[in-house]
Motif scaffolding. Sequence first.
Motif, PDB file in Angstrom:
ATOM      1  N   GLN A   1       4.103  -5.819  -7.257  1.00 22.43           N
ATOM      2  CA  GLN A   1       2.650  -5.731  -7.469  1.00 22.43           C
ATOM      3  C   GLN A   1       1.893  -5.706  -6.135  1.00 22.43           C
ATOM      4  O   GLN A   1       0.945  -6.467  -5.917  1.00 22.43           O
ATOM      5  CB  GLN A   1       2.159  -6.870  -8.357  1.00 22.43           C
ATOM      6  N   ALA A   2       2.329  -4.819  -5.254  1.00 14.47           N
ATOM      7  CA  ALA A   2       1.648  -4.638  -3.972  1.00 14.47           C
ATOM      8  C   ALA A   2       0.651  -3.495  -4.080  1.00 14.47           C
ATOM      9  O   ALA A   2       0.624  -2.753  -5.073  1.00 14.47           O
ATOM     10  CB  ALA A   2       2.667  -4.345  -2.868  1.00 14.47           C
ATOM     11  N   ASP A   3      -0.188  -3.342  -3.053  1.00 13.40           N
ATOM     12  CA  ASP A   3      -1.199  -2.280  -3.092  1.00 13.40           C
ATOM     13  C   ASP A   3      -1.102  -1.377  -1.849  1.00 13.40           C
ATOM     14  O   ASP A   3      -2.119  -1.002  -1.269  1.00 13.40           O
ATOM     15  CB  ASP A   3      -2.603  -2.849  -3.269  1.00 13.40           C
ATOM     16  N   PHE A   4       0.129  -1.044  -1.434  1.00 16.08           N
ATOM     17  CA  PHE A   4       0.306  -0.066  -0.360  1.00 16.08           C
ATOM     18  C   PHE A   4      -0.339   1.259  -0.777  1.00 16.08           C
ATOM     19  O   PHE A   4      -0.063   1.764  -1.876  1.00 16.08           O
ATOM     20  CB  PHE A   4       1.787   0.183  -0.078  1.00 16.08           C
ATOM     21  N   ASN A   5      -1.177   1.802   0.074  1.00 13.75           N
ATOM     22  CA  ASN A   5      -1.722   3.145  -0.126  1.00 13.75           C
ATOM     23  C   ASN A   5      -0.815   4.102   0.650  1.00 13.75           C
ATOM     24  O   ASN A   5      -0.880   4.182   1.876  1.00 13.75           O
ATOM     25  CB  ASN A   5      -3.159   3.223   0.390  1.00 13.75           C
ATOM     26  N   LEU A   6       0.034   4.828  -0.076  1.00 11.61           N
ATOM     27  CA  LEU A   6       1.040   5.668   0.580  1.00 11.61           C
ATOM     28  C   LEU A   6       0.415   6.761   1.425  1.00 11.61           C
ATOM     29  O   LEU A   6       1.024   7.235   2.390  1.00 11.61           O
ATOM     30  CB  LEU A   6       1.994   6.273  -0.453  1.00 11.61           C
TER      31      LEU A   6
ATOM     32  N   GLU B   1      -5.923   0.898  10.595  1.00 13.05           N
ATOM     33  CA  GLU B   1      -5.899  -0.555  10.408  1.00 13.05           C
ATOM     34  C   GLU B   1      -6.159  -0.863   8.940  1.00 13.05           C
ATOM     35  O   GLU B   1      -7.062  -0.296   8.313  1.00 13.05           O
ATOM     36  CB  GLU B   1      -6.971  -1.209  11.282  1.00 13.05           C
ATOM     37  N   GLN B   2      -5.371  -1.761   8.384  1.00  6.33           N
ATOM     38  CA  GLN B   2      -5.492  -2.035   6.948  1.00  6.33           C
ATOM     39  C   GLN B   2      -4.818  -3.353   6.591  1.00  6.33           C
ATOM     40  O   GLN B   2      -4.012  -3.899   7.345  1.00  6.33           O
ATOM     41  CB  GLN B   2      -4.871  -0.898   6.126  1.00  6.33           C
ATOM     42  N   GLU B   3      -5.178  -3.863   5.411  1.00  8.01           N
ATOM     43  CA  GLU B   3      -4.550  -5.051   4.831  1.00  8.01           C
ATOM     44  C   GLU B   3      -3.824  -4.619   3.558  1.00  8.01           C
ATOM     45  O   GLU B   3      -4.336  -3.812   2.778  1.00  8.01           O
ATOM     46  CB  GLU B   3      -5.611  -6.102   4.466  1.00  8.01           C
ATOM     47  N   VAL B   4      -2.644  -5.175   3.347  1.00  5.12           N
ATOM     48  CA  VAL B   4      -1.861  -4.878   2.150  1.00  5.12           C
ATOM     49  C   VAL B   4      -1.512  -6.194   1.461  1.00  5.12           C
ATOM     50  O   VAL B   4      -0.964  -7.108   2.094  1.00  5.12           O
ATOM     51  CB  VAL B   4      -0.572  -4.105   2.495  1.00  5.12           C
ATOM     52  N   GLN B   5      -1.838  -6.275   0.180  1.00  6.27           N
ATOM     53  CA  GLN B   5      -1.559  -7.483  -0.590  1.00  6.27           C
ATOM     54  C   GLN B   5      -0.284  -7.267  -1.426  1.00  6.27           C
ATOM     55  O   GLN B   5      -0.117  -6.221  -2.079  1.00  6.27           O
ATOM     56  CB  GLN B   5      -2.732  -7.822  -1.505  1.00  6.27           C
ATOM     57  N   VAL B   6       0.595  -8.263  -1.411  1.00  6.30           N
ATOM     58  CA  VAL B   6       1.797  -8.248  -2.252  1.00  6.30           C
ATOM     59  C   VAL B   6       1.685  -9.449  -3.183  1.00  6.30           C
ATOM     60  O   VAL B   6       2.000 -10.586  -2.816  1.00  6.30           O
ATOM     61  CB  VAL B   6       3.088  -8.312  -1.402  1.00  6.30           C
ATOM     62  N   LYS B   7       1.221  -9.210  -4.404  1.00  2.23           N
ATOM     63  CA  LYS B   7       0.810 -10.296  -5.301  1.00  2.23           C
ATOM     64  C   LYS B   7       1.950 -11.224  -5.685  1.00  2.23           C
ATOM     65  O   LYS B   7       1.773 -12.446  -5.728  1.00  2.23           O
ATOM     66  CB  LYS B   7       0.170  -9.704  -6.562  1.00  2.23           C
TER      67      LYS B   7
ATOM     68  N   ALA C   1      10.686  12.362   4.093  1.00  2.00           N
ATOM     69  CA  ALA C   1       9.469  11.559   4.200  1.00  2.00           C
ATOM     70  C   ALA C   1       9.156  10.886   2.864  1.00  2.00           C
ATOM     71  O   ALA C   1       8.822   9.690   2.819  1.00  2.00           O
ATOM     72  CB  ALA C   1       8.299  12.438   4.647  1.00  2.00           C
ATOM     73  N   ALA C   2       9.292  11.633   1.767  1.00  2.39           N
ATOM     74  CA  ALA C   2       9.039  11.069   0.441  1.00  2.39           C
ATOM     75  C   ALA C   2      10.043   9.963   0.119  1.00  2.39           C
ATOM     76  O   ALA C   2       9.701   8.944  -0.498  1.00  2.39           O
ATOM     77  CB  ALA C   2       9.109  12.170  -0.613  1.00  2.39           C
ATOM     78  N   PHE C   3      11.287  10.157   0.546  1.00  2.00           N
ATOM     79  CA  PHE C   3      12.341   9.161   0.342  1.00  2.00           C
ATOM     80  C   PHE C   3      11.998   7.866   1.084  1.00  2.00           C
ATOM     81  O   PHE C   3      12.125   6.767   0.531  1.00  2.00           O
ATOM     82  CB  PHE C   3      13.662   9.740   0.838  1.00  2.00           C
ATOM     83  N   ASN C   4      11.552   7.987   2.318  1.00  3.81           N
ATOM     84  CA  ASN C   4      11.176   6.811   3.104  1.00  3.81           C
ATOM     85  C   ASN C   4       9.954   6.116   2.506  1.00  3.81           C
ATOM     86  O   ASN C   4       9.929   4.894   2.325  1.00  3.81           O
ATOM     87  CB  ASN C   4      10.902   7.242   4.548  1.00  3.81           C
ATOM     88  N   LEU C   5       8.944   6.899   2.143  1.00  3.42           N
ATOM     89  CA  LEU C   5       7.724   6.335   1.561  1.00  3.42           C
ATOM     90  C   LEU C   5       7.964   5.706   0.186  1.00  3.42           C
ATOM     91  O   LEU C   5       7.215   4.816  -0.235  1.00  3.42           O
ATOM     92  CB  LEU C   5       6.652   7.428   1.442  1.00  3.42           C
ATOM     93  N   ASN C   6       9.017   6.153  -0.496  1.00  2.00           N
ATOM     94  CA  ASN C   6       9.314   5.590  -1.805  1.00  2.00           C
ATOM     95  C   ASN C   6       9.619   4.099  -1.734  1.00  2.00           C
ATOM     96  O   ASN C   6       9.461   3.367  -2.711  1.00  2.00           O
ATOM     97  CB  ASN C   6      10.491   6.329  -2.450  1.00  2.00           C
ATOM     98  N   LEU C   7      10.033   3.641  -0.560  1.00  3.76           N
ATOM     99  CA  LEU C   7      10.264   2.202  -0.384  1.00  3.76           C
ATOM    100  C   LEU C   7       8.981   1.419  -0.630  1.00  3.76           C
ATOM    101  O   LEU C   7       8.996   0.358  -1.273  1.00  3.76           O
ATOM    102  CB  LEU C   7      10.803   1.948   1.026  1.00  3.76           C
ATOM    103  N   LEU C   8       7.848   1.943  -0.140  1.00  5.07           N
ATOM    104  CA  LEU C   8       6.560   1.290  -0.386  1.00  5.07           C
ATOM    105  C   LEU C   8       6.164   1.402  -1.861  1.00  5.07           C
ATOM    106  O   LEU C   8       5.602   0.459  -2.435  1.00  5.07           O
ATOM    107  CB  LEU C   8       5.474   1.910   0.500  1.00  5.07           C
ATOM    108  N   HIS C   9       6.454   2.559  -2.458  1.00  5.97           N
ATOM    109  CA  HIS C   9       6.181   2.751  -3.890  1.00  5.97           C
ATOM    110  C   HIS C   9       6.945   1.721  -4.713  1.00  5.97           C
ATOM    111  O   HIS C   9       6.420   1.143  -5.678  1.00  5.97           O
ATOM    112  CB  HIS C   9       6.574   4.172  -4.299  1.00  5.97           C
ATOM    113  N   ARG C  10       8.207   1.472  -4.319  1.00  7.52           N
ATOM    114  CA  ARG C  10       9.016   0.492  -5.047  1.00  7.52           C
ATOM    115  C   ARG C  10       8.414  -0.910  -4.921  1.00  7.52           C
ATOM    116  O   ARG C  10       8.365  -1.662  -5.894  1.00  7.52           O
ATOM    117  CB  ARG C  10      10.454   0.511  -4.529  1.00  7.52           C
ATOM    118  N   ILE C  11       7.973  -1.262  -3.720  1.00  5.80           N
ATOM    119  CA  ILE C  11       7.355  -2.574  -3.520  1.00  5.80           C
ATOM    120  C   ILE C  11       6.086  -2.696  -4.356  1.00  5.80           C
ATOM    121  O   ILE C  11       5.821  -3.736  -4.975  1.00  5.80           O
ATOM    122  CB  ILE C  11       7.069  -2.807  -2.027  1.00  5.80           C
ATOM    123  N   ASN C  12       5.286  -1.621  -4.397  1.00  5.47           N
ATOM    124  CA  ASN C  12       4.098  -1.612  -5.258  1.00  5.47           C
ATOM    125  C   ASN C  12       4.471  -1.900  -6.704  1.00  5.47           C
ATOM    126  O   ASN C  12       3.840  -2.718  -7.386  1.00  5.47           O
ATOM    127  CB  ASN C  12       3.387  -0.261  -5.177  1.00  5.47           C
ATOM    128  N   HIS C  13       5.502  -1.222  -7.191  1.00  2.12           N
ATOM    129  CA  HIS C  13       5.891  -1.294  -8.605  1.00  2.12           C
ATOM    130  C   HIS C  13       6.526  -2.638  -8.950  1.00  2.12           C
ATOM    131  O   HIS C  13       6.189  -3.249  -9.972  1.00  2.12           O
ATOM    132  CB  HIS C  13       6.856  -0.152  -8.930  1.00  2.12           C
TER     133      HIS C  13
END
Length: 334
Positions: free
Chosen positions: A240-245, A270-276, A225-237
């Motif tokens: 400059q996205a704001d995924f709340n993992l 339901e949520q909005e995610v910004q990818v700057k 699960a952490a491995f899969n979620l790390n994809l969102l962490h990478r996009i954040n980093h």
Amino acid sequence: MAQTATSHQLINLLSTRANKENGLAQDVMQGLHKTPKQLSSRFFYDARGSQLFQQIMDLPEYYLTQLEYEILDRQRKEILFAFKTDSPFQLIDLGAGDGYKTKLLLQELQAQQVDFSFVPLDISPKQVEALLAELPNEFPGIKVTSLVAEYFQGLAWLNQNSQTRKLILFLGSNIGNFAPEEAQRFLCELRSALGPEDRVLMGVDLRKEPEKIRLAYDDAAGVTAAFNLNLLHRINHELQADFNLAQFSHFAEYDPIEGTMKSYLISTQEQEVQVKLIGQTFHFDAWEAIHTENSYKYSIKQLKTMAQACDLEVAEVFTDSTHGFADVLLMPRS
């Protein structure tokens, strides 16, 4: 490739970091505008993702590593005999990682005093650098050329720089990361990179009890699960996205008809995610899924059919004691 008995070198064939980030940006732009949403599994492997995958391979549920290790440990002599190691060759490890299983073959080759050079190839510079630092101590006198590259980019470079015959390792069921039609194209492209004396040792996860497969991708400790979620962490980093993992969860299911293990990230609200860096905002409904990975399981019959379509033949099949995993030796058809 001329080398002295103790030569060690690292060659980076990848594009600049900026170009790699553009690849991720393009995948996010296209994938999150699709219905259903999707992201490519090829972006799992940043430095943290690679570390998490090393942890996954040690999990009790992740049988793939254990079964393939058994094959290479118990049948390494037979595998190398089938390749015929009586003349110099290159041992090329596509997606080398930490070389955990490949080192069993290196041990046997050095014990037999075989004339070979080792070429670990991986997309992760840190993985390649770490392996290059370890190998001379573990295997004194070994000849190593480490490549940071995509698979066929690295093979093309090797074909341009050496006429030595090759044993190409494609272990760990990496062929299962491709959809069947993509796997077919991959094998055909791989065939085009082979000379008549070259061989491929390919790891394949075989079809088996469905729940055993599912648990390998949904372990109790939550590492997958952490491995899969790390994809969102990478996009954040990186973008400059704001995924709340904390507002996404890992979900995995196995389809025994297709032989497909599927992984998703589920938006729990339901949520909005910004990818700057790409100037985009993406809307997620509650319980909407992002498809992140397919892992395909095969039968030996399917593999033989795929090989024949690419002018390859299955020379040998090495399986573990449960017949749940296979290392298949492929050769060009004469």
